[in-house]
Design a protein around this motif. Structure first.
Motif, mmCIF file in Angstrom:
data_model
loop_
_atom_site.group_PDB
_atom_site.id
_atom_site.type_symbol
_atom_site.label_atom_id
_atom_site.label_comp_id
_atom_site.label_asym_id
_atom_site.label_seq_id
_atom_site.Cartn_x
_atom_site.Cartn_y
_atom_site.Cartn_z
ATOM 1 N N ILE A 247 59.500 30.441 32.190
ATOM 2 C CA ILE A 247 59.303 31.853 32.537
ATOM 3 C C ILE A 247 59.205 32.011 34.049
ATOM 4 C CG2 ILE A 247 57.668 33.779 32.364
ATOM 5 C CD1 ILE A 247 56.983 32.806 29.556
ATOM 6 N N ARG A 263 66.427 39.962 32.195
ATOM 7 C CA ARG A 263 65.149 39.862 31.508
ATOM 8 C C ARG A 263 64.925 38.433 31.044
ATOM 9 N NH1 ARG A 263 64.994 43.681 33.864
ATOM 10 N NH2 ARG A 263 64.559 45.845 33.250
ATOM 11 N N GLU A 266 62.746 36.290 25.160
ATOM 12 C CA GLU A 266 61.458 36.309 24.461
ATOM 13 C C GLU A 266 61.403 35.176 23.439
ATOM 14 O OE1 GLU A 266 60.759 40.076 22.735
ATOM 15 O OE2 GLU A 266 60.888 41.188 24.638
ATOM 16 N N ARG A 270 55.515 34.966 17.902
ATOM 17 C CA ARG A 270 54.792 36.076 18.528
ATOM 18 C C ARG A 270 53.375 35.608 18.875
ATOM 19 N NH1 ARG A 270 57.450 40.982 17.568
ATOM 20 N NH2 ARG A 270 55.515 42.153 17.876
ATOM 21 N N TRP A 274 54.683 34.821 24.005
ATOM 22 C CA TRP A 274 55.511 35.996 23.722
ATOM 23 C C TRP A 274 54.929 37.231 24.396
ATOM 24 C CZ3 TRP A 274 54.122 40.486 21.172
ATOM 25 C CH2 TRP A 274 55.170 41.363 20.857
ATOM 26 N N THR A 277 55.661 37.050 28.063
ATOM 27 C CA THR A 277 57.059 37.371 28.342
ATOM 28 C C THR A 277 57.309 38.867 28.243
ATOM 29 O OG1 THR A 277 57.690 35.210 27.446
ATOM 30 C CG2 THR A 277 59.422 36.860 27.668
ATOM 31 N N VAL A 278 56.765 39.485 27.204
ATOM 32 C CA VAL A 278 56.948 40.935 27.043
ATOM 33 C C VAL A 278 56.324 41.682 28.213
ATOM 34 C CG1 VAL A 278 56.305 42.912 25.615
ATOM 35 C CG2 VAL A 278 57.133 40.813 24.541
ATOM 36 N N THR A 279 55.150 41.236 28.648
ATOM 37 C CA THR A 279 54.483 41.903 29.771
ATOM 38 C C THR A 279 55.302 41.782 31.053
ATOM 39 O OG1 THR A 279 52.334 41.408 28.770
ATOM 40 C CG2 THR A 279 52.350 42.018 31.092
ATOM 41 N N ASN A 281 58.549 41.262 31.264
ATOM 42 C CA ASN A 281 59.756 42.081 31.115
ATOM 43 C C ASN A 281 59.455 43.559 31.329
ATOM 44 O OD1 ASN A 281 61.500 39.944 30.636
ATOM 45 N ND2 ASN A 281 61.197 39.995 28.425
#
Length: 530
Positions: A247, A263, A266, A270, A274, A277-279, A281
């Motif tokens: 990451i 991006r 992911e 979850r 994860w 990564t979502v944060t 992105n």
């Protein structure tokens, strides 16, 4: 003194065990300096190594606690067994003494005298435990065969025993470098007269050897376990941090390439990675949006400033070519420069207001009579209406709390936009109604309308549906952005309904005093124009 047969085998080991490694005598100053520099040095270590050291240290503490507990428990059990052996041997020797230890002989005068049979103790044949019988003065009278070559004196504590101390005392001594545990009990005759002491002794060589072996096993096994734990912790930390490294590398490549539309992939699971990564992105999306907004903002501001400045420069060049122009032409040039200057001032004021909105400036909170405010806006818009019909529709008497000047500015912006985009003969209606827990200020027109493709963007800064008309009319595309900010700053929201060729309806919803701000997710109907 001579040494005991069972003890000679462990003399050297006992001597070595008495000499232990001692800790250094560090001064308080050196310890304070060490404690002061330890955190900074620890922070300088890479995180993976820090994690490994921390996990290994915690595991070492756990092993130390378990090792100390095991050693203490085993030692207590072994010494308790030794004490049981001494107690059982003492009871056995006292039973032999009572049975055959005393001999009664009648003298010539007929008096019966009792003598000690020194051979009674020879009947006790435990090879690991020795027994000795002392008289009341502490002189040795007899002992078991395994102690005959040796000398185990009676300790001074024994002379404090009385006939009532049946349980006796236990004494630990070091004889010729070997620890010996002895149980001394008083020997009492039938008339409760103290006639001597019975000392039963047992060397602790086997116990010490067992504990030494246990220590070696615990230390060796602990070091091996720590080595395995350290290697395992390093491997696990490497595997656990590998996704984070990926990451990080991806984020660094995005930053270095200034490619904010990329991006980070992911993970499938979850989990926390994860979520990280979502944060990230989401952060990249927000940065991309802000970056694009900034680029568009700079381009739009530059474009908007260039138009009036170019016009003013042209007028100045015209005046420079003809120092004494025609009075009519001079008035026209001055009028154009005034209009362009006023346009620049309005745009700078609008930009300043929007900049304040970004810093979350707190607005005034005072009672505002919206019906009175609506009439004021109506009177100020009438001179601008020209051939457009302007009237007031529904008008309720509503009181809200907020910043009166900002609400008036938002309503004026909507009114000016409606007049600009409504052709001659068209109609613009200002309205004020109560809608659920909100006060609804509406501006409806029968103008050109807004396409469905443009509706999502009309509240963006510098966005204009018809750029040529807006620039010609003096707009910079900031009015609706100010309307949206004013509505949201008061805990309300703004809506728009439009159809190309039939007109548009803008509505500002402000919360009533008895209700706190409600989200803008509710569907709101537009005010119709008759």
């Amino acid at each position: 003194m001579n040494s005991m047969t069972d003890i000679d085998e462990v003399k050297e080991n006992a001597d070595e065990n008495t000499d232990q490694v001692q800790t250094g005598n560090a001064t308080p100053l050196s310890r304070s300096i060490l404690l002061r520099w330890t955190p900074s040095v620890f922070r300088a270590i890479p995180f993976r190594l820090r994690l490994t050291l921390l996990y290994t240290s915690l595991f070492a503490l756990a092993l130390l606690a378990i090792g100390v507990g095991v050693h203490f428990t085993v030692a207590q059990a072994l010494y308790a067994g030794v004490q049981r052996d001494l107690t059982a041997a003492t009871q056995q020797v006292r039973a032999i003494l009572s049975a055959v230890g005393f001999q009664s002989i009648r003298t010539a005068s007929g008096e019966l005298q009792v003598y000690l049979n020194r051979d009674f103790i020879q009947l006790f044949t435990n090879r690991n435990i020795g027994a000795q019988f002392f008289d009341g003065s502490g002189s040795l009278l007899t002992s078991t065969p395994n102690l005959e070559p040796y000398m185990l004196p009676l300790p001074p504590e024994a002379f404090r025993l009385t006939a009532d101390n049946i349980e006796g005392i236990i004494v630990d001594r070091e004889i010729n470098g070997v620890m010996v545990k002895s149980l001394i009990t008083p020997v009492v005759f039938r008339d409760q007269r103290l006639i001597g002491f019975l000392q039963v002794s047992r060397p602790l060589s086997d116990v010490i050897n067992t504990l030494t072996l246990l220590q070696q096993i615990l230390i060796g096994g602990g070091l091996l376990a720590l080595l395995i734990c350290g290697l395992g912790a390093m491997y696990l930390s490497k595997q656990a941090l590998r996704p984070i490294e990926q990451i990080t590398l991806t984020a660094q490549s995005i930053v270095r390439a200034e490619d904010l539309d990329r991006r980070i992939p992911e993970p499938v699971e979850r989990d926390e990675l994860w979520l990280l990564t979502v944060t990230i992105n989401e952060l990249l999306s927000r940065l991309e949006k802000l970056f694009l907004t900034q680029q568009r903002f700079v381009a739009d501001v530059s474009h908007e400033l260039r138009t009036p400045l170019t016009a003013m420069q042209g007028n100045l060049e015209l005046l420079d070519r003809d120092p004494l122009p025609d009075p009519g032409l001079l008035r026209e040039v001055i009028g154009d420069m005034r209009r362009e200057t006023a346009r620049l001032i309005r745009m700078v004021n609008d930009l300043l207001l929007l900049a304040q909105s970004e810093t979350h400036v707190v607005l005034r909170h005072e009672p505002v009579e919206l019906d009175t405010l609506l009439l004021e806006v109506f009177r100020e818009l009438r001179p601008l209406a020209g051939q457009v019909r302007l009237r007031i529709g529904a008008e309720d008497q509503i009181l809200v709390y907020g910043d009166r000047d900002r609400i008036k500015q938002a309503l004026l912006n909507l009114g000016v936009n409606a007049l600009q985009y409504t052709p001659p003969g068209g109609l613009v209606v200002l309205g004020l109604e109560r809608y659920q827990q909100f006060a609804c200020l509406s501006v409806a027109d029968t103008g050109v309308g807004i396409s469905q493709e443009a509706l999502p963007h009309i509240f963006e800064r510098f966005y204009r549906v018809d750029r040529s008309r807006s620039r010609h009319s003096g707009g910079a595309g900031l009015g609706l952005s100010i309307v949206k900010w004013v509505a949201e700053a008061h805990g309300g929201y703004v809506t728009v309904a439009s159809e190309v060729g039939r007109g548009s309806t803008f509505a500002i919803y402000l919360p009533l005093p008895e209700v706190s701000g409600v989200g803008a997710g509710e569907a709101v109907s537009a005010v119709s124009v008759e």
